[in-house]
Structures are given as structure tokens and as C-alpha cells.
Design a protein around this motif. Sequence first.
Motif, PDB file in Angstrom:
ATOM      1  N   GLU A   9      11.894 -18.114  -3.485  1.00  0.00           N
ATOM      2  CA  GLU A   9      10.615 -17.203  -4.155  1.00  0.00           C
ATOM      3  C   GLU A   9       9.250 -17.832  -3.637  1.00  0.00           C
ATOM      4  N   LYS A  10       8.298 -16.802  -3.565  1.00  0.00           N
ATOM      5  CA  LYS A  10       6.784 -17.152  -3.259  1.00  0.00           C
ATOM      6  C   LYS A  10       6.274 -16.500  -4.355  1.00  0.00           C
ATOM      7  N   ARG A  11       5.514 -17.352  -5.201  1.00  0.00           N
ATOM      8  CA  ARG A  11       4.550 -16.707  -6.044  1.00  0.00           C
ATOM      9  C   ARG A  11       3.107 -16.929  -6.062  1.00  0.00           C
ATOM     10  N   PHE A  12       2.368 -16.014  -5.990  1.00  0.00           N
ATOM     11  CA  PHE A  12       0.999 -15.963  -5.582  1.00  0.00           C
ATOM     12  C   PHE A  12       0.163 -16.478  -7.110  1.00  0.00           C
ATOM     13  N   THR A  13      -0.574 -17.357  -7.243  1.00  0.00           N
ATOM     14  CA  THR A  13      -1.224 -17.564  -8.667  1.00  0.00           C
ATOM     15  C   THR A  13      -2.474 -17.051  -8.648  1.00  0.00           C
ATOM     16  N   ASP A  14      -3.543 -16.980  -7.787  1.00  0.00           N
ATOM     17  CA  ASP A  14      -4.983 -16.609  -7.818  1.00  0.00           C
ATOM     18  C   ASP A  14      -4.884 -15.026  -7.533  1.00  0.00           C
ATOM     19  N   ASN A  15      -4.648 -14.326  -8.549  1.00  0.00           N
ATOM     20  CA  ASN A  15      -4.394 -12.740  -8.317  1.00  0.00           C
ATOM     21  C   ASN A  15      -5.241 -11.768  -9.130  1.00  0.00           C
ATOM     22  N   PRO A  16      -5.789 -10.749  -8.575  1.00  0.00           N
ATOM     23  CA  PRO A  16      -5.753 -10.633  -7.090  1.00  0.00           C
ATOM     24  C   PRO A  16      -6.790 -11.389  -6.165  1.00  0.00           C
ATOM     25  N   GLY A  17      -6.381 -11.642  -5.018  1.00  0.00           N
ATOM     26  CA  GLY A  17      -7.070 -12.621  -4.248  1.00  0.00           C
ATOM     27  C   GLY A  17      -8.492 -11.816  -3.548  1.00  0.00           C
ATOM     28  N   ARG A  18      -9.124 -12.575  -2.856  1.00  0.00           N
ATOM     29  CA  ARG A  18     -10.563 -12.336  -2.826  1.00  0.00           C
ATOM     30  C   ARG A  18     -10.258 -11.042  -1.787  1.00  0.00           C
ATOM     31  N   THR A  61       0.752  -1.067   0.063  1.00  0.00           N
ATOM     32  CA  THR A  61       0.088  -0.143   0.034  1.00  0.00           C
ATOM     33  C   THR A  61       1.121   1.068   0.034  1.00  0.00           C
ATOM     34  N   SER A  62       0.371   2.366  -0.695  1.00  0.00           N
ATOM     35  CA  SER A  62       0.861   3.711  -0.772  1.00  0.00           C
ATOM     36  C   SER A  62      -0.228   4.559  -0.694  1.00  0.00           C
ATOM     37  N   SER A  63       0.230   5.768  -0.713  1.00  0.00           N
ATOM     38  CA  SER A  63      -0.748   7.094  -0.697  1.00  0.00           C
ATOM     39  C   SER A  63      -1.177   7.127  -2.117  1.00  0.00           C
ATOM     40  N   LEU A  64      -0.141   6.887  -2.880  1.00  0.00           N
ATOM     41  CA  LEU A  64      -0.216   7.201  -4.507  1.00  0.00           C
ATOM     42  C   LEU A  64      -1.038   6.040  -5.169  1.00  0.00           C
ATOM     43  N   ARG A  65      -0.530   4.849  -5.053  1.00  0.00           N
ATOM     44  CA  ARG A  65      -0.843   3.726  -5.604  1.00  0.00           C
ATOM     45  C   ARG A  65      -2.121   3.094  -4.834  1.00  0.00           C
ATOM     46  N   LEU A  66      -2.511   3.374  -3.366  1.00  0.00           N
ATOM     47  CA  LEU A  66      -3.465   2.892  -2.556  1.00  0.00           C
ATOM     48  C   LEU A  66      -3.030   1.322  -2.315  1.00  0.00           C
ATOM     49  N   LEU A  67      -3.738   0.453  -3.114  1.00  0.00           N
ATOM     50  CA  LEU A  67      -3.323  -0.704  -2.845  1.00  0.00           C
ATOM     51  C   LEU A  67      -3.099  -1.544  -4.271  1.00  0.00           C
ATOM     52  N   GLN A  68      -1.759  -2.204  -4.159  1.00  0.00           N
ATOM     53  CA  GLN A  68      -1.431  -3.047  -5.160  1.00  0.00           C
ATOM     54  C   GLN A  68      -1.230  -4.390  -5.172  1.00  0.00           C
ATOM     55  N   HIS A  69      -1.594  -5.412  -5.794  1.00  0.00           N
ATOM     56  CA  HIS A  69      -1.684  -6.813  -5.461  1.00  0.00           C
ATOM     57  C   HIS A  69      -0.181  -7.404  -5.691  1.00  0.00           C
ATOM     58  N   VAL A  70       0.210  -8.406  -5.069  1.00  0.00           N
ATOM     59  CA  VAL A  70       1.764  -8.748  -5.138  1.00  0.00           C
ATOM     60  C   VAL A  70       1.463 -10.194  -5.998  1.00  0.00           C
ATOM     61  N   GLU A  71       2.510 -10.408  -6.909  1.00  0.00           N
ATOM     62  CA  GLU A  71       2.569 -11.444  -7.698  1.00  0.00           C
ATOM     63  C   GLU A  71       3.704 -12.525  -7.027  1.00  0.00           C
ATOM     64  N   THR A  72       5.053 -11.777  -6.889  1.00  0.00           N
ATOM     65  CA  THR A  72       6.254 -12.691  -6.368  1.00  0.00           C
ATOM     66  C   THR A  72       6.745 -11.894  -5.129  1.00  0.00           C
ATOM     67  N   VAL A  73       7.302 -12.627  -4.263  1.00  0.00           N
ATOM     68  CA  VAL A  73       8.233 -12.200  -3.149  1.00  0.00           C
ATOM     69  C   VAL A  73       9.353 -12.987  -3.530  1.00  0.00           C
ATOM     70  N   GLN A  74      10.781 -12.193  -3.425  1.00  0.00           N
ATOM     71  CA  GLN A  74      11.836 -12.914  -3.423  1.00  0.00           C
ATOM     72  C   GLN A  74      12.764 -12.587  -2.047  1.00  0.00           C
ATOM     73  N   VAL A  75      13.346 -13.698  -1.644  1.00  0.00           N
ATOM     74  CA  VAL A  75      14.053 -13.480  -0.483  1.00  0.00           C
ATOM     75  C   VAL A  75      15.491 -13.911  -0.626  1.00  0.00           C
ATOM     76  N   PRO A  76      16.546 -13.435  -0.192  1.00  0.00           N
ATOM     77  CA  PRO A  76      18.033 -13.965  -0.583  1.00  0.00           C
ATOM     78  C   PRO A  76      17.874 -14.805   0.756  1.00  0.00           C
ATOM     79  N   ARG A  77      19.002 -15.984   0.809  1.00  0.00           N
ATOM     80  CA  ARG A  77      19.188 -16.801   1.820  1.00  0.00           C
ATOM     81  C   ARG A  77      19.839 -16.135   3.070  1.00  0.00           C
ATOM     82  N   SER A  78      20.599 -14.994   2.497  1.00  0.00           N
ATOM     83  CA  SER A  78      21.113 -14.232   3.647  1.00  0.00           C
ATOM     84  C   SER A  78      21.458 -12.713   3.173  1.00  0.00           C
ATOM     85  N   LEU A  79      21.171 -11.761   3.873  1.00  0.00           N
ATOM     86  CA  LEU A  79      21.656 -10.533   3.333  1.00  0.00           C
ATOM     87  C   LEU A  79      22.888 -10.322   3.255  1.00  0.00           C
TER      88      LEU A  79
END
Length: 336
Positions: free
Chosen positions: A306-315, A273-291
Motif C-alpha cells: 500500500e501507498k498512503r498519501f498524507t498531505d491531502n489534497p496536495g498543492r 478524474t472523470s467527467s462527473l466527479r472532475l478531479l478527486q484526490h487519492v488517499e491510498t493505492v493498493q497493489v497485489p503482489r501479483s494479479l
Amino acid sequence: MSSGGSFLCVNGILASSTDIPSPVSVLLQTHQGAYTTTRTHDNGSVLLFWQRHLRRLAESAQILCNSNPKLLFGSNVSSVPILWTSDIWESIELSIDDSVKKVLPIALKEKSDSQELSVTVLVSGYLDQDKVSRAFNVFVHAGFYVPPMFGISHNAAHLAVVGRGRSFPNAKYSDWVRIRKSLEEFRPSSATEILLSNDGDRILEGSVTNFFVVCRKVATHTLEVQTAPLTEGVLPGVIRQVIIDICFSIGIAVREVAPSWSERETWEEAFITSSLRLLQHVETVQVPRSLELLHMGKPWKDIITEKRFTDNPGRITTIIQEEIIKKASTEGWPVV
Ligand SMILES: *[C@@H]1O[C@H](CO)[C@@H](O)[C@H](O)[C@H]1NC(C)=O
Ligand SMILES: *[C@@H]1O[C@H](CO)[C@@H](O)[C@H](O)[C@H]1NC(C)=O
């Protein structure tokens, strides 16, 4: 008064076009202080959540004044404490109101039908001529903004955790714009927004957004919306609070807890969320094994999960989006 679609009013005086920094990040990088950004809605007719933005701006300025005056007054500020009073804010608020009423009508006349106005208010302190007392400059900047359409696949967010949380999170201050630039260097090209986490597991927020997940609770099979609490050092985003209020009022379970990457199997939906975009759905999140691996320069593709969301945007994401738009009208501030 306009420079490439940028408009500026400083302490109630319209700036001439040659003096207008564009984009607004230039203004924020050259003046320390507290700021907030919102936009108009419905063809420029209302300012989104304006009262909430003013309240948050007052809180940001007060927090900086009391605990880190350099971020409000610049590095030359002496150790003489500055007492923040309601009188200070009242005069700043009058100046904001004056500037908004001067700059918005002019900007509105030049915007096209598909555009809205983004509006940034910056309160920047300085030492007065006597070198002892403090004073404030109030900047109100307007620019054109085309809101992205919600729910469209190419408007989905792709997120990557690249760094640690901010050090002065509870206030929104312009110096963060500079720090954010240095984090951007670690953003993989596939990511549209970077995420912050101190331990690589609990996700705090994005660099310009708040981060939410919708989890299925294993024990009860019920859904719960999660976002990191302010006490963990996230920005008190205006839309973040609007969403918490919405969840309470329409009966969606919500908990302020940092979403844990190790529990990502239970995440069914995610959004930012942000004040300009309001709400934006996420399709992927990637996280390194360590920073550490990331900051040592290891290639992103070798170290990520990686985590991928398939049913997008969700209910749930869609329901919350619709409620924000309803609230935008009821809590909007008429522009003219
Ligand atoms: C948007 O507002 C402008 C005036 O600000 C008006 O001329 C125009 O017709 C409006 N467009 C729509 C689609 O309502
Ligand atoms: C800080 O003070 C020094 C010395 O008085 C001066 O040269 C400098 O311009 C000041 N910086 C700012 C940001 O006001």
C-alpha cells in the motif's frame, strides 16, 4: 417523461416514463454503441466541456465502426464493411442537439438547487429493415447528480489494482460496462475505485476514471505530473485531456507515461478524474503482489502493498482542480 429522476429522449422523441431505464447503466447494458457522459455545472446553467464530449463521441463511433463494428451494431452485423462518413456524423449530431434541447429543460425544472444533471449520449447502430444498410439510434439520457465536494477527506479515493487494461481502449463503448462488472468482483471492500495494469507495475487507468500522479524527480527535485499515454491503451478521457492542456498552459511539467508502482517512493500526490466527479484526490493505492494470486482467490490483505498519501489534497492537485473549474465556465455550453 420522468422515471425516478431519469429523463430520456430517443431520436428526438421524449420517452414516456415507463420506458425509461434507470439508472443509465441499464440503458448502456442493453444497447451496444458508443457513448459519452458529462454533467451540468453552476446550478444547471452550462454543460461541461460539451464540444470536447461530442468530438470524442464521434471518434469513438468511428473507431468502432471501422475496427470493431459488432460493438457499434450488435453481434448480427455482417462482414460487409461500413464506411464512416462525415455525413453520418452530421445527421447524428443534429439528432443529439434536437434531443438535448427537448430533454434538458424538462429535467432542469425538476432538479433541486444542490443537484446538477448528468447527461449521457449513446449512439447505437442497427441493421435497417432492408437488412443491409445501417442506421443509428440516438439516446440522450438525463439524471440528477450531486457533485462531491473537492478536497474533503471522506471524498478521497481509495484505489486498488485488480485487473488488466481494456481491449478496445481508445473508444468509449457500452460493452465495457458489462466487462467492468466482472472486474468489480475483485475489488476489495476498502477500495472506492479499481485500477487497471497489464503487468502489475505500470498503472494505466481506473475502470471509470483516468489516474494521475505527481512525482518528485530525484535528479532535479522538480515535480512532474504523469498519466498513462493513449498508446498504452487508456480511454481518452475528456478531463484527462483538459488537465494536460492546463499543465501546458500554466507551466506544470506533464509527461504521458504510465505511473510505475516500483517508483511510488517518488509519488507525492495522486488523483483520479472523470467527467462527473472532475478531479478527486487519492488517499491510498493498493497493489497485489501479483494479479495471478488475486485471481486465484488469495485474501486481499495477505497479498497487498500500500501507498498512503498524507498531505491531502496536495498543492499541485489543488491548483489543477481550481483551473478545471475556471475552464469549466469558459468552455461550458449554455444549457438554455
Ligand atoms: C438554481 O436555478 C433555479 C432555476 O433553474 C433557480 O430557481 C434557483 O434560484 C437557482 N439557485 C441558485 C442557488 O442560484
Ligand atoms: C440476430 O439474428 C437472429 C437470427 O436472424 C435473430 O433471431 C436475433 O434476434 C438477432 N439478434 C439481434 C440482437 O438482433
